[in-house]
Design a protein around this motif. Structure first.
Motif, PDB file in Angstrom:
ATOM      1  N   ALA A 235     -27.459  40.207   9.034  1.00  0.00           N
ATOM      2  CA  ALA A 235     -27.064  38.995   9.771  1.00  0.00           C
ATOM      3  C   ALA A 235     -26.349  39.176  11.090  1.00  0.00           C
ATOM      4  O   ALA A 235     -26.493  38.605  12.106  1.00  0.00           O
ATOM      5  CB  ALA A 235     -26.213  37.866   9.180  1.00  0.00           C
ATOM      6  N   ARG A 237     -27.160  41.892  12.817  1.00  0.00           N
ATOM      7  CA  ARG A 237     -28.064  42.742  13.581  1.00  0.00           C
ATOM      8  C   ARG A 237     -27.676  44.351  13.225  1.00  0.00           C
ATOM      9  O   ARG A 237     -28.057  44.995  14.408  1.00  0.00           O
ATOM     10  CB  ARG A 237     -28.004  42.412  14.979  1.00  0.00           C
ATOM     11  CG  ARG A 237     -28.370  40.887  15.260  1.00  0.00           C
ATOM     12  CD  ARG A 237     -28.523  40.533  16.672  1.00  0.00           C
ATOM     13  NE  ARG A 237     -29.011  39.108  16.901  1.00  0.00           N
ATOM     14  CZ  ARG A 237     -29.079  38.690  18.016  1.00  0.00           C
ATOM     15  NH1 ARG A 237     -28.723  39.348  19.296  1.00  0.00           N
ATOM     16  NH2 ARG A 237     -29.629  37.336  18.064  1.00  0.00           N
ATOM     17  N   LYS A 279     -30.773  32.968  20.729  1.00  0.00           N
ATOM     18  CA  LYS A 279     -30.933  31.434  20.093  1.00  0.00           C
ATOM     19  C   LYS A 279     -31.089  31.388  18.703  1.00  0.00           C
ATOM     20  O   LYS A 279     -31.315  30.461  18.146  1.00  0.00           O
ATOM     21  CB  LYS A 279     -31.660  30.592  20.897  1.00  0.00           C
ATOM     22  CG  LYS A 279     -31.505  30.386  22.355  1.00  0.00           C
ATOM     23  CD  LYS A 279     -32.322  29.500  23.202  1.00  0.00           C
ATOM     24  CE  LYS A 279     -31.890  29.276  24.646  1.00  0.00           C
ATOM     25  NZ  LYS A 279     -32.823  28.282  25.203  1.00  0.00           N
ATOM     26  N   GLY A 280     -31.565  32.764  18.048  1.00  0.00           N
ATOM     27  CA  GLY A 280     -32.035  32.889  16.880  1.00  0.00           C
ATOM     28  C   GLY A 280     -33.663  32.556  16.486  1.00  0.00           C
ATOM     29  O   GLY A 280     -33.819  32.216  15.226  1.00  0.00           O
ATOM     30  N   ASN A 316     -36.360  35.610  12.107  1.00  0.00           N
ATOM     31  CA  ASN A 316     -35.178  35.185  11.589  1.00  0.00           C
ATOM     32  C   ASN A 316     -35.681  34.677  10.147  1.00  0.00           C
ATOM     33  O   ASN A 316     -36.207  33.782   9.915  1.00  0.00           O
ATOM     34  CB  ASN A 316     -34.596  34.210  12.349  1.00  0.00           C
ATOM     35  CG  ASN A 316     -33.209  33.849  12.023  1.00  0.00           C
ATOM     36  OD1 ASN A 316     -32.852  34.211  11.150  1.00  0.00           O
ATOM     37  ND2 ASN A 316     -32.572  33.354  12.931  1.00  0.00           N
ATOM     38  N   PRO A 325     -26.454  33.572   7.204  1.00  0.00           N
ATOM     39  CA  PRO A 325     -27.781  34.082   7.584  1.00  0.00           C
ATOM     40  C   PRO A 325     -28.238  35.304   6.792  1.00  0.00           C
ATOM     41  O   PRO A 325     -27.306  36.080   6.154  1.00  0.00           O
ATOM     42  CB  PRO A 325     -27.229  34.661   8.849  1.00  0.00           C
ATOM     43  CG  PRO A 325     -26.129  33.826   9.267  1.00  0.00           C
ATOM     44  CD  PRO A 325     -25.317  33.616   7.944  1.00  0.00           C
ATOM     45  N   TYR A 328     -32.868  39.775   9.987  1.00  0.00           N
ATOM     46  CA  TYR A 328     -33.923  39.728  10.699  1.00  0.00           C
ATOM     47  C   TYR A 328     -35.150  40.908  10.022  1.00  0.00           C
ATOM     48  O   TYR A 328     -34.498  41.774   9.368  1.00  0.00           O
ATOM     49  CB  TYR A 328     -33.646  40.040  11.954  1.00  0.00           C
ATOM     50  CG  TYR A 328     -32.706  39.137  12.577  1.00  0.00           C
ATOM     51  CD1 TYR A 328     -33.103  38.008  13.420  1.00  0.00           C
ATOM     52  CD2 TYR A 328     -31.276  39.244  12.424  1.00  0.00           C
ATOM     53  CE1 TYR A 328     -32.351  37.162  13.998  1.00  0.00           C
ATOM     54  CE2 TYR A 328     -30.447  38.485  13.192  1.00  0.00           C
ATOM     55  CZ  TYR A 328     -31.031  37.309  13.736  1.00  0.00           C
ATOM     56  OH  TYR A 328     -30.253  36.317  14.510  1.00  0.00           O
TER      57      TYR A 328
END
Length: 381
Positions: A235, A237, A279-280, A316, A325, A328
């Motif tokens: 989450a 990254r 912005k996801g 996502n 989250p 990715y």
């Protein structure tokens, strides 16, 4: 007269003494009566408390008995002998009888060792050639001795700790084995030492674990052997894992160097894609990387020096049940050769178009020359 007065005085004094005695006795009797009444009240209070405690004990006994016999786990009560070997079962619940297929009478002749599956290695240090001549009875006896030693070791741990939990396999009356999760607890530490053992059938849990393990192995194989480059990020990254195809595609030697590429923010990432990622959003785009620039700016280590084109999909993975989250999932395909082929086709199309134009001009010039030739022929003749 004096004599009579003396007698009367003596009698009067005696009567006073008697009255005083009776008064003191009355007080004592009153006090004793009060003490007896207090004792009776205390006895009644103790009786009521004992009755209440007995009633509560009886209720608890009934509650535990109900819990014992209605439990969906197998419950066994047995005595632990001096050598830490389990004795015959004293009591078992209904579910144990149903799941294992034994009656209570049969259970009274069995112990914990008899329930354990003997699906263990039968070699016990013997060579294959030696096993051929061993009888089934001998192998069975060796298995029982092994199980007895194993059970004794577990009971020693129980005796020292007071309670233990472990996994083992039980065998029912039909010889079918199934895994169980066992929790054993000492009910008392003095002789006789009584143990309550609860066993839960975890066959479904084991099957689910096996299915999950198989699924994980399939995903791992797909992940590593996929010809498409795959990278997984958390989450925050941060790079978590990457497959071989992805490293080979970018000419990068290891995960550490690939993390420096930073697919979420690098010089080759289009600005509009960077905004969508922030912005996801899920994005798919083409990324052009000049590897000579990469080497010149020491962005990361790579064996490539050309210009590469990549089809990139960043997905996502959303949130888990706790709304945290997941991270990715990124896929990469090297489309450099396809872009070179498309570029070559465009060049060929331009050349073809130019040739067609020249051909059209040649045809037009030939037609004009032919018309002039006809006019000149008419004028000359």
């Amino acid at each position: 007269m004096n004599l009579i007065s003396g007698i009367l005085l003596t009698v009067l004094l005696a009567m006073c003494a008697i009255i005083a005695y009776f008064i003191s006795q009355k007080r004592e009797i009153t006090n004793l009566n009060k003490s007896l009444q207090d004792d009776l009240k205390e006895i009644k209070t103790l009786k009521d408390a004992l009755s209440e405690e007995l009633s509560q004990t009886q209720s608890e006994k009934e509650w535990y008995r109900s819990l014992f016999f209605r439990s969906n786990d197998m419950v066994f009560i047995f005595e632990l002998k001096e050598d830490n070997i389990p004795g015959p079962f004293i009591e078992v619940n209904d579910f144990a009888c149903k799941r294992l297929g034994f009656s209570r009478e049969e259970f009274s002749k069995l112990s914990l060792v008899n329930l354990q599956s003997d699906n263990i290695e039968t070699g016990f240090g013997y060579a294959s050639s030696e096993l051929v001549v061993l009888s089934d009875e001998y192998i069975k006896s060796r298995q029982q001795k092994y199980l007895q030693r194993e059970t004794k070791a577990l009971m020693e741990k129980l005796s020292a700790a007071g309670e233990i939990t472990y996994e083992i396999e039980f065998e029912n009356s039909k010889g079918e084995s199934f895994p169980v999760l066992v929790h054993a607890e000492m009910l008392n530490s003095t002789e006789p030492r009584v143990v309550m053992l609860t066993a839960r059938d975890i066959s479904e849990q084991k099957r689910a674990q096996q299915l999950l393990s198989d699924s994980e192995q399939r995903f791992k194989k797909f992940f590593q052997d996929s010809p498409i480059g795959i990278a997984i990020y958390d989450a925050q990254r941060n790079l978590m894992n990457i497959n071989r195809a992805c490293l080979k595609m970018f000419g990068i030697p290891d995960n550490e160097q690939f993390a420096k590429l930073n697919i979420f923010d690098n010089p080759f990432l289009p600005a509009e894609i960077r905004q969508k990622l922030n912005k996801g959003e899920n994005v798919r785009f083409e990324m052009k990387i000049d590897f000579s620039e990469v080497l010149g700016r020491s962005l990361f280590i790579t064996s490539r020096t050309d210009i590469g084109w990549f089809d990139v999909l960043i997905h996502n993975m959303g949130n888990d049940k706790s709304f945290h989250p997941r991270g990715y999932f990124a896929q990469f395909q090297d489309i450099t050769e396809r872009r070179k082929t498309e570029e070559e086709l465009r060049k060929r199309e331009k050349q073809l178009l130019q040739a067609e134009k020249m051909e059209a001009i040649g045809s037009m010039a030939g037609g004009i020359a032919h018309d002039f030739n006809n006019i000149l022929t008419c004028l000359l003749y």
